[in-house]
Write a protein that holds these residues in place. Sequence first.
Motif: not given
Length: 87
Positions: A56-64, A74-87
């Motif tokens: 929803s905001d830039q800080a959340t996006f940066a953490a994710l 194509s575009i490859r998006i690598r996510l923060d695993g810990e942040y995803v699990r806690s979301a």
Amino acid sequence: MLPTYTIKHGNQRYRYYTSRPAMKGEQTKAAIHRISAPLFEVLLTKALHRLGLAASDQATFAALVRRIDVLSNSIRIRLDGEYVRSA
């Protein structure tokens, strides 16, 4: 890709993302050197939404998001695993 901008036609600011080598003025074989920020951000937001992840905001996006690789087809998006699990 790194966020940047240019100002043209008076005070009109154009935001875009550019590759690290392009930022440094280096030659690369990359198919894409720059991409419009608003279009790219909409694309990323929709991709995350399809995964059930809302940034929803830039800080959340940066953490994710850990890294984004823009390839020629194509575009490859690598996510923060810990942040995803806690979301």
